[in-house]
Write a protein that holds these residues in place. Sequence first.
Motif, PDB file in Angstrom:
ATOM      1  N   VAL A   1      33.277  48.863  39.742  1.00  0.00           N
ATOM      2  CA  VAL A   1      34.408  47.939  39.589  1.00  0.00           C
ATOM      3  C   VAL A   1      34.398  47.390  38.168  1.00  0.00           C
ATOM      4  CG1 VAL A   1      35.481  45.790  40.357  1.00  0.00           C
ATOM      5  CG2 VAL A   1      34.368  47.308  42.026  1.00  0.00           C
ATOM      6  N   ILE A   2      35.535  47.500  37.493  1.00  0.00           N
ATOM      7  CA  ILE A   2      35.675  47.009  36.123  1.00  0.00           C
ATOM      8  C   ILE A   2      36.674  45.858  36.120  1.00  0.00           C
ATOM      9  CG2 ILE A   2      36.479  47.579  33.793  1.00  0.00           C
ATOM     10  CD1 ILE A   2      35.448  50.396  34.216  1.00  0.00           C
ATOM     11  N   GLY A   3      36.303  44.794  35.445  1.00  0.00           N
ATOM     12  CA  GLY A   3      37.201  43.666  35.268  1.00  0.00           C
ATOM     13  C   GLY A   3      37.892  43.737  33.913  1.00  0.00           C
TER      14      GLY A   3
ATOM     15  N   CYS B   1      31.874  42.127  38.844  1.00  0.00           N
ATOM     16  CA  CYS B   1      32.284  43.421  38.295  1.00  0.00           C
ATOM     17  C   CYS B   1      31.106  44.088  37.581  1.00  0.00           C
ATOM     18  CB  CYS B   1      33.447  43.246  37.325  1.00  0.00           C
ATOM     19  SG  CYS B   1      34.970  42.632  38.096  1.00  0.00           S
ATOM     20  N   ASP B   2      31.063  45.407  37.635  1.00  0.00           N
ATOM     21  CA  ASP B   2      29.972  46.153  36.996  1.00  0.00           C
ATOM     22  C   ASP B   2      30.109  46.191  35.479  1.00  0.00           C
ATOM     23  OD1 ASP B   2      28.601  47.203  39.462  1.00  0.00           O
ATOM     24  OD2 ASP B   2      30.606  48.011  39.791  1.00  0.00           O
ATOM     25  N   GLY B   3      31.293  45.976  34.973  1.00  0.00           N
ATOM     26  CA  GLY B   3      31.555  45.927  33.534  1.00  0.00           C
ATOM     27  C   GLY B   3      32.836  45.166  33.293  1.00  0.00           C
ATOM     28  N   LEU B   4      33.035  44.764  32.043  1.00  0.00           N
ATOM     29  CA  LEU B   4      34.174  43.907  31.716  1.00  0.00           C
ATOM     30  C   LEU B   4      34.821  44.381  30.420  1.00  0.00           C
ATOM     31  CD1 LEU B   4      35.714  41.265  32.446  1.00  0.00           C
ATOM     32  CD2 LEU B   4      34.021  40.034  31.066  1.00  0.00           C
TER      33      LEU B   4
ATOM     34  N   ILE C   1      29.983  45.092  28.373  1.00  0.00           N
ATOM     35  CA  ILE C   1      31.306  44.613  27.975  1.00  0.00           C
ATOM     36  C   ILE C   1      31.870  45.551  26.920  1.00  0.00           C
ATOM     37  CG2 ILE C   1      32.610  42.724  26.916  1.00  0.00           C
ATOM     38  CD1 ILE C   1      30.435  40.806  27.866  1.00  0.00           C
ATOM     39  N   ALA C   2      33.140  45.875  27.051  1.00  0.00           N
ATOM     40  CA  ALA C   2      33.884  46.585  26.009  1.00  0.00           C
ATOM     41  C   ALA C   2      34.918  45.617  25.434  1.00  0.00           C
ATOM     42  CB  ALA C   2      34.569  47.823  26.567  1.00  0.00           C
TER      43      ALA C   2
ATOM     44  N   ALA D   1      37.913  52.298  26.215  1.00  0.00           N
ATOM     45  CA  ALA D   1      37.063  51.207  26.689  1.00  0.00           C
ATOM     46  C   ALA D   1      36.548  51.484  28.090  1.00  0.00           C
ATOM     47  CB  ALA D   1      37.845  49.893  26.654  1.00  0.00           C
ATOM     48  N   VAL D   2      37.421  51.985  28.957  1.00  0.00           N
ATOM     49  CA  VAL D   2      36.992  52.330  30.314  1.00  0.00           C
ATOM     50  C   VAL D   2      35.907  53.409  30.265  1.00  0.00           C
ATOM     51  CG1 VAL D   2      37.715  53.334  32.516  1.00  0.00           C
ATOM     52  CG2 VAL D   2      39.188  51.666  31.353  1.00  0.00           C
TER      53      VAL D   2
END
Length: 348
Positions: free
Chosen positions: A160-162, A189-192, A247-248, A340-341
Amino acid sequence: MIRTCFLLLISLAGIQASWAQRPSTLDASALDFYLIQAFQARTSTERLPLNHIGVQVQESVSGYLVTAVLEGYPAHDAGINRGDIIESVDDQSYHPVYSFNEPELAAEEFGADSLEHELVVRRGQNRMVLSLLPVFENLYDSYRTATLNSIQEFSVGNKVIGYIRLWGLSRNSNDLLSLSNIIAQLDHCDGLIIDLRNSFGYLDLQHLDLVFTDRSRYFDMAGASGSLTSLASSIGSNIDDPYRKPIAVLVNADTRGGPELFAYQLNKLGRVTTLGTASAGQLGDYRMESTDSTPVLHYQPANELLIDALPFEGRGLVPDTRVEYPYQQTTRGDPQYEAAVNALMGTI
């Protein structure tokens, strides 16, 4: 591991080209005037409202090129996209301020517009006719609302990405609390993805506290003046429960002011990657003056400022991964967002 953040070293010609797009003097005919005035106002009652449709634009040969669209505002709801060109409003050439506000009135005299307007918008070789009702609001509130409207969560595989687009950074205590609550809501979320493209505002150390565990790692600053003086010293202390996952961060040439420093500091963390194009390198302040009773904002560049012993003004932040996305590009998809994703999926 702390990663060294490189600053953009560009030629004098490149600096001149960049500043040609950002005039050092703004009057009430410029949409940016209302943005900066609203962010600099000391109280909410001092922020100048105007009728607008929620876009950032650049003047072009055949109209105004849309460079950004605020989520949840009339242009966004009508389907206007980044890369579109607004040609006319009600059969008159489009102007980002005066198409919806009376040019004869002073900025503080604008009133709410209750009429829909017919816009002609060109996308590539196609033209659309759209009816829009502007909102009457100061741009500080608009940027704050658009930030809230931008929040997303989505699944990629079993992750899950925020996502949040921080249109503006504010030192207002309510805004700092709101952003803290948003980051807390996305903590699962696993990443943002933090999208700072086309963003403006003023950094507070509490913004960094959302991600860092200790203030002792924050940047060193020398030669600070104006709004930057509050950042010139930081006290090392432990910070409760920051966001600790990958984070990206997305930046571009219209990432200005506080958001640039935010991205710069985040980029020191090994779990953070920055993507896009170099930021504006615009950390100075605007000073309000009146010429013949007409308010004007004059930009004062931060030429003496050093961040971690290096100049920043006119140079900006170079992202880890350069991903081009010209404003004129009208093809579907956002290559910077997609990059980014992919970057997050490679680390989470």
